[in-house]
Design a protein around this motif. Structure first.
Motif, mmCIF file in Angstrom:
data_model
loop_
_atom_site.group_PDB
_atom_site.id
_atom_site.type_symbol
_atom_site.label_atom_id
_atom_site.label_comp_id
_atom_site.label_asym_id
_atom_site.label_seq_id
_atom_site.Cartn_x
_atom_site.Cartn_y
_atom_site.Cartn_z
ATOM 1 N N LEU A 137 68.288 -57.646 -36.178
ATOM 2 C CA LEU A 137 67.352 -58.715 -35.858
ATOM 3 C C LEU A 137 66.416 -58.309 -34.726
ATOM 4 C CD1 LEU A 137 69.742 -61.799 -36.103
ATOM 5 C CD2 LEU A 137 68.112 -60.961 -37.822
ATOM 6 N N LEU A 138 65.435 -59.150 -34.443
ATOM 7 C CA LEU A 138 64.445 -58.860 -33.419
ATOM 8 C C LEU A 138 65.111 -58.590 -32.082
ATOM 9 C CD1 LEU A 138 61.320 -58.812 -32.908
ATOM 10 C CD2 LEU A 138 61.592 -61.185 -32.096
ATOM 11 N N ASP A 139 64.768 -57.461 -31.472
ATOM 12 C CA ASP A 139 65.257 -57.046 -30.158
ATOM 13 C C ASP A 139 66.765 -56.830 -30.106
ATOM 14 O OD1 ASP A 139 62.771 -56.857 -28.955
ATOM 15 O OD2 ASP A 139 62.788 -58.928 -28.249
ATOM 16 N N ALA A 140 67.423 -56.675 -31.260
ATOM 17 C CA ALA A 140 68.827 -56.274 -31.239
ATOM 18 C C ALA A 140 68.926 -54.938 -30.496
ATOM 19 C CB ALA A 140 69.373 -56.131 -32.655
ATOM 20 N N PRO A 141 69.913 -54.787 -29.604
ATOM 21 C CA PRO A 141 69.938 -53.619 -28.711
ATOM 22 C C PRO A 141 70.433 -52.340 -29.380
ATOM 23 C CG PRO A 141 71.809 -55.032 -28.236
ATOM 24 C CD PRO A 141 70.984 -55.758 -29.280
ATOM 25 N N TRP A 142 69.869 -51.999 -30.521
ATOM 26 C CA TRP A 142 70.174 -50.708 -31.120
ATOM 27 C C TRP A 142 69.573 -49.616 -30.246
ATOM 28 C CZ3 TRP A 142 69.844 -50.523 -37.170
ATOM 29 C CH2 TRP A 142 70.605 -51.566 -37.704
ATOM 30 N N PHE B 243 65.887 -59.408 -44.432
ATOM 31 C CA PHE B 243 64.621 -58.835 -43.983
ATOM 32 C C PHE B 243 64.188 -59.425 -42.651
ATOM 33 C CE2 PHE B 243 63.285 -62.596 -46.445
ATOM 34 C CZ PHE B 243 62.382 -63.189 -45.576
ATOM 35 N N ASN B 244 63.328 -58.682 -41.966
ATOM 36 C CA ASN B 244 62.534 -59.154 -40.837
ATOM 37 C C ASN B 244 61.073 -59.098 -41.253
ATOM 38 O OD1 ASN B 244 64.477 -59.310 -38.433
ATOM 39 N ND2 ASN B 244 64.837 -57.225 -39.164
ATOM 40 N N LEU B 245 60.338 -60.159 -41.004
ATOM 41 C CA LEU B 245 58.921 -60.217 -41.333
ATOM 42 C C LEU B 245 58.141 -60.566 -40.077
ATOM 43 C CD1 LEU B 245 56.765 -60.160 -43.619
ATOM 44 C CD2 LEU B 245 57.177 -62.625 -43.917
ATOM 45 N N ILE B 246 57.188 -59.730 -39.725
ATOM 46 C CA ILE B 246 56.315 -59.974 -38.581
ATOM 47 C C ILE B 246 54.905 -60.165 -39.142
ATOM 48 C CG2 ILE B 246 55.401 -59.041 -36.417
ATOM 49 C CD1 ILE B 246 58.009 -57.170 -36.601
ATOM 50 N N LEU B 247 54.271 -61.265 -38.801
ATOM 51 C CA LEU B 247 52.950 -61.527 -39.367
ATOM 52 C C LEU B 247 52.157 -62.442 -38.445
ATOM 53 C CD1 LEU B 247 53.279 -63.963 -42.425
ATOM 54 C CD2 LEU B 247 54.967 -63.738 -40.639
ATOM 55 N N GLY B 248 50.844 -62.332 -38.588
ATOM 56 C CA GLY B 248 49.983 -63.182 -37.783
ATOM 57 C C GLY B 248 48.558 -62.669 -37.759
ATOM 58 N N ASP B 249 47.828 -63.119 -36.730
ATOM 59 C CA ASP B 249 46.435 -62.736 -36.564
ATOM 60 C C ASP B 249 46.111 -62.775 -35.085
ATOM 61 O OD1 ASP B 249 46.124 -65.499 -35.956
ATOM 62 O OD2 ASP B 249 45.683 -65.965 -38.060
ATOM 63 N N ARG B 250 44.833 -62.879 -34.760
ATOM 64 C CA ARG B 250 44.449 -62.867 -33.338
ATOM 65 C C ARG B 250 44.938 -64.096 -32.585
ATOM 66 N NH1 ARG B 250 38.211 -61.576 -34.935
ATOM 67 N NH2 ARG B 250 38.332 -59.292 -35.103
ATOM 68 N N GLU B 251 45.237 -65.173 -33.314
ATOM 69 C CA GLU B 251 45.582 -66.431 -32.671
ATOM 70 C C GLU B 251 47.083 -66.628 -32.490
ATOM 71 O OE1 GLU B 251 43.138 -68.223 -31.432
ATOM 72 O OE2 GLU B 251 41.820 -66.670 -32.257
ATOM 73 N N GLY B 252 47.899 -65.995 -33.309
ATOM 74 C CA GLY B 252 49.342 -66.203 -33.201
ATOM 75 C C GLY B 252 50.104 -65.127 -33.951
ATOM 76 N N TYR C 14 54.151 -64.140 -35.388
ATOM 77 C CA TYR C 14 55.395 -64.792 -35.756
ATOM 78 C C TYR C 14 56.411 -63.747 -36.236
ATOM 79 C CZ TYR C 14 52.551 -69.025 -35.791
ATOM 80 O OH TYR C 14 51.712 -70.055 -35.435
ATOM 81 N N TRP C 15 57.672 -64.022 -35.968
ATOM 82 C CA TRP C 15 58.773 -63.259 -36.541
ATOM 83 C C TRP C 15 59.628 -64.224 -37.348
ATOM 84 C CZ3 TRP C 15 63.958 -64.135 -34.575
ATOM 85 C CH2 TRP C 15 64.937 -63.405 -35.266
ATOM 86 N N PHE C 16 59.966 -63.784 -38.570
ATOM 87 C CA PHE C 16 60.834 -64.601 -39.409
ATOM 88 C C PHE C 16 61.844 -63.691 -40.083
ATOM 89 C CE2 PHE C 16 61.999 -66.367 -43.564
ATOM 90 C CZ PHE C 16 62.564 -67.572 -43.149
ATOM 91 N N SER C 17 63.111 -64.134 -40.099
ATOM 92 C CA SER C 17 64.167 -63.407 -40.801
ATOM 93 C C SER C 17 65.030 -64.395 -41.563
ATOM 94 C CB SER C 17 65.039 -62.617 -39.820
ATOM 95 O OG SER C 17 66.140 -62.036 -40.503
ATOM 96 N N ASN C 18 65.449 -63.981 -42.755
ATOM 97 C CA ASN C 18 66.368 -64.829 -43.521
ATOM 98 C C ASN C 18 67.818 -64.616 -43.110
ATOM 99 O OD1 ASN C 18 66.641 -62.270 -44.615
ATOM 100 N ND2 ASN C 18 66.572 -62.935 -46.752
ATOM 101 N N ARG C 19 68.038 -63.873 -42.021
ATOM 102 C CA ARG C 19 69.388 -63.658 -41.494
ATOM 103 C C ARG C 19 69.480 -64.011 -40.018
ATOM 104 N NH1 ARG C 19 69.652 -63.192 -46.236
ATOM 105 N NH2 ARG C 19 70.807 -61.653 -47.488
ATOM 106 N N ALA C 20 68.528 -64.787 -39.510
ATOM 107 C CA ALA C 20 68.434 -64.997 -38.069
ATOM 108 C C ALA C 20 69.323 -66.102 -37.540
ATOM 109 C CB ALA C 20 66.987 -65.284 -37.669
#
Length: 253
Positions: free
Chosen positions: A155-160, A117-126, A128-134
Motif C-alpha cells: 500500500l501507499l508508503d508501506a515501509p518496504w 492494485f494501487n491507482l494514482i491519478l489526478g491533474d493540476r488541481e488534485g 488521489y490514491w485509491f486501492s482496492n486493498r486499503a
C-alpha cells in the motif's frame, strides 16, 4: 509499475513529479511510451496483452493535463485468474472526460472485481490514491496532502526497503534541483535489501530477496522501463521513458 515515488505540490510550478519503474516479464508484449494512434492526446506505454497501460499523461483534460499510474499488489494467495486487467483502470481514465473524483466514484463499486492494485491519478488541481486493498486507510480515495509519497507492491508508503530508500533519494534530488539523469540513476539501483527488512507477501524468502532491488534483473523478468514525468502548472507535461534490456542496460529513450 512496481515502484513509483512522486511529489505532489512540493516544487513550485510543478504540481506532480513522478519517477517510476515498470517490472514485468520480458516476453509480455508492450509498446514504448508515445502518442496513441487512435488518441494522440494520450502519451503512455501500452500493454499489448491486456490492452491497458501502467502510467501515462494527457495533453488536455477538464483541469488541464491528466496523470495516472498503477502498481499491482503482491498477494499471490489472493490472485484470481479470471479478474479483468488492471491496466484498463489507467487507460480508461486517460481516454475519458471524467476528472479524478468522478472517475473514482465510477470504479469504486467494481473495484473488488480486480486483483489488488494501487491507482494514482489526478491533474493540476488534485491528486488521489485509491486501492482496492486499503481497508480503513483514511487517505484512500481522498485528495492527497502536499508531500512526497512512494508505493511499490504494497500500500501507499508501506515501509518496504526499496520505497524507503528511493523516497529519501528522491527528496534529496528534488532539493538539489538535480538533472534528469540523476533520477534515472536512482531508478537503476540494484542493491538487494537485508532479509530482516523484507516484506512478507506470501512469496518464498528467496523470491522476496530477488524482488527487493529498485531495479530488478532476473532471468525472464525484471525492470523493463524507467520513467520520469513532470506535470507543470502552466506548460505541457513532460514524460521521459528509458527502455531497459534484460541485463538492465538502457536500450532506448
Amino acid at each position: 509499475m512496481c515502484l513509483i515515488v512522486f511529489a505532489w505540490r512540493v516544487i513550485p510550478g510543478v504540481p506532480v513529479i513522478a519517477c517510476a519503474n515498470r517490472d514485468e516479464f520480458y516476453d509480455r508484449p508492450a509498446t514504448p511510451a508515445g502518442p496513441w494512434p487512435e488518441n494522440p492526446d494520450i502519451i503512455a506505454g501500452r500493454d499489448l496483452q491486456g490492452g491497458g497501460s501502467w502510467m501515462g499523461v494527457t495533453r488536455t483534460g477538464p483541469n488541464g493535463p491528466k496523470f495516472a499510474a498503477l502498481t499491482n499488489i503482491r498477494a499471490p494467495n489472493e490472485r484470481r485468474g479470471d479478474a479483468p486487467t488492471r491496466g484498463a483502470l489507467v487507460a480508461d481514465f486517460l481516454k475519458g472526460e471524467l476528472d479524478a473524483p468522478a472517475y473514482l466514484d465510477r470504479i469504486v463499486g467494481r473495484a473488488a472485481d480486480y486483483n489488488g492494485f494501487n491507482l494514482i491519478l489526478g491533474d493540476r488541481e488534485g491528486l488521489y490514491w485509491f486501492s482496492n486493498r486499503a481497508g480503513g486507510d483514511p487517505r484512500n480515495g481522498k485528495p492527497l496532502e502536499p508531500g512526497i509519497y512512494g508505493v511499490s507492491n504494497g500500500l501507499l508508503d508501506a515501509p518496504w526497503p526499496k520505497v524507503v530508500r528511493t523516497k529519501a533519494s528522491f527528496a534529496s534530488l528534488l532539493l538539489q534541483g538535480a538533472p534528469e539523469d540523476a533520477y534515472f540513476e536512482m531508478l537503476a539501483d540494484t542493491t538487494r535489501a537485508p532479509d530482516l527488512r523484507l516484506p512478507d507477501t506470501g512469496m518464498p524468502i528467496e523470491v522476496e530477496r530477488e524482488l527487493s532491488p529498485v531495479c530488478i534483473e532476473l532471468s525472464g523478468y525484471g525492470t523493463r522501463t524507467s520513467t520520469v514525468l513532470r506535470l507543470y502548472q502552466d506548460a505541457e507535461p513532460e514524460l521521459c521513458e528509458r527502455i531497459l534490456r534484460p541485463e538492465g542496460v538502457a536500450a532506448g529513450r
